[in-house]
Scaffold this active site. Structure first.
Site, PDB file in Angstrom:
ATOM      1  N   TYR A 149       3.590  -5.391   9.636  1.00 47.48           N
ATOM      2  CA  TYR A 149       3.494  -3.938   9.678  1.00 47.48           C
ATOM      3  C   TYR A 149       4.679  -3.344  10.435  1.00 47.48           C
ATOM      4  CZ  TYR A 149      -1.429  -4.143   8.136  1.00 47.48           C
ATOM      5  OH  TYR A 149      -2.592  -4.347   7.436  1.00 47.48           O
ATOM      6  N   HIS A 192       0.840  -1.198   0.000  1.00 49.02           N
ATOM      7  CA  HIS A 192       0.000   0.000   0.000  1.00 49.02           C
ATOM      8  C   HIS A 192       0.880   1.254   0.000  1.00 49.02           C
ATOM      9  CE1 HIS A 192      -3.566  -2.460   0.605  1.00 49.02           C
ATOM     10  NE2 HIS A 192      -2.857  -3.134   1.483  1.00 49.02           N
TER      11      HIS A 192
END
Length: 352
Positions: A331, A64
């Site tokens: 993450y 992303h």
């Protein structure tokens, strides 16, 4: 009745579409607690695999990578306070910082080239608590284990000769993973919209809401847009149409989504995001997400946020879904790596 088999070209096109949708979900997997299998896979190895597939873009998120910051608030109507003691569900407003993005690791990708879109949110709650969540346009995942995911990454690696995944490898992967059938069906029928603002976003993992007396309720959440869906159409000719459209819409006023909580019933899987719960499940409208402003991610409020899905307030707990800890680990590695790398300037003069 026409019994002709689809052409190889059509099959390749369908697999390519599915691989684009799958690629946007890649950062949801890694293994948080040690190693995976004989290859001794770690979250670092997974992030390395993303970069091997898409190329290295120092300073950017490792999935992303292309996105835009958003700022607004959440207006709770108090209905979900019957299910959870979390302060976010008490009637009233809390500030929200977030990010819209497209899937993939290439910050230069044209928007129309990627089918998966995402909304990540940080709810700033009283007493310093936060609730962070990252949602995607697909309502489910293609696989449910880190091992299967790594196979998927390898199967999706672009062929140097074509720059695209090998359809034969993808076909072999999906044949070996029948649990991906529901996701493939969704990907084949899904139509991209012309905006970030007129599509729903789904939290595919289950969580447990906890009442003050300790009673628990497993839920999945989604946000449903107020704006009506419109297909991609001519918008895709602009490589950055999603950010441009968002900014234009916000000039006319705030954008809104309903936050819906879908409650599981006994027997509904809470550890398998490849399976959707029946459409008949009870839903609770928890309130309205209001987005008021968009900011370039170079210096926007979302730039330095890690939207770790395990940052939860009291009253919301992780379920037994192993993908949650996997996402958290991936993450963290992505965040640490990009902050060490610094902040390069992209093609629009914007920093990540």
């Amino acid at each position: 009745m026409n019994t002709a088999k689809p052409s190889r070209i059509n099959q390749a096109a369908a697999l390519a579409l599915i691989s684009l949708a799958v690629g946007g979900l890649a950062a949801g997997f890694a293994y948080a607690a040690g190693w995976i299998g004989p290859a001794r896979l770690t979250p670092q190895n997974i992030i390395d695999a993303f970069e091997a597939n898409a190329g290295s873009y120092p300073g950017y998120r490792k999935n992303h990578a292309k996105g835009i910051c958003i700022v607004g608030h959440f207006e709770s109507n108090g209905e979900a306070s019957r299910l959870s003691r979390a302060s976010v569900f008490a009637k009233g407003q809390v500030p929200v910082t977030g990010r819209f993005s497209i899937g993939g690791s290439n910050p230069y990708a044209p928007d129309a080239a990627v089918t998966t879109r995402s909304m990540a949110l940080l709810f700033q709650l009283p007493g310093g608590e936060q609730w962070r969540t990252a949602m995607n346009t697909p309502p489910l995942l293609p696989v449910a284990t880190p091992e299967a995911f790594f196979e998927q990454v390898l199967a999706s690696r672009p062929d140097p000769a074509t720059g695209k995944p090998d359809p034969a490898k993808l076909q072999a992967f999906f044949a070996a993973h029948p649990e991906s059938a529901a996701f493939r069906k969704w990907a084949e029928s899904s139509k991209p919209s012309n905006s970030f603002a007129n599509i729903p976003y789904h939290g595919v993992n289950a969580f447990r809401l906890v009442e003050p007396d300790g009673t628990g309720h497993f839920v999945r959440w989604s946000v449903q847009p107020q704006a009506p869906f419109e297909p991609l159409g001519e918008a895709g000719k602009d490589p950055d149409f999603l950010a441009h459209d968002l900014q234009q819409r916000l000039q006319q006023g705030p954008l809104r989504w309903k936050l819906l909580l879908t409650l599981a019933e006994p027997g509904d899987p809470t550890a398998d995001p490849t399976q959707q719960w029946p459409a008949s499940r009870r839903q609770v409208d928890a309130g309205t997400l209001v987005i008021e402003q968009a900011e370039l991610q170079a210096d926007g409020a979302c730039r330095d946020i890690n939207f770790d899905p395990l940052v939860l307030p009291a009253g919301i707990e992780a379920s037994d879904d192993p993908i949650l800890s996997a996402r958290s680990a991936a993450y963290a590695v992505s965040f640490n790596r990009r902050t060490r790398e610094g902040a390069p300037v992209n093609h629009q003069g914007e920093q990540p």
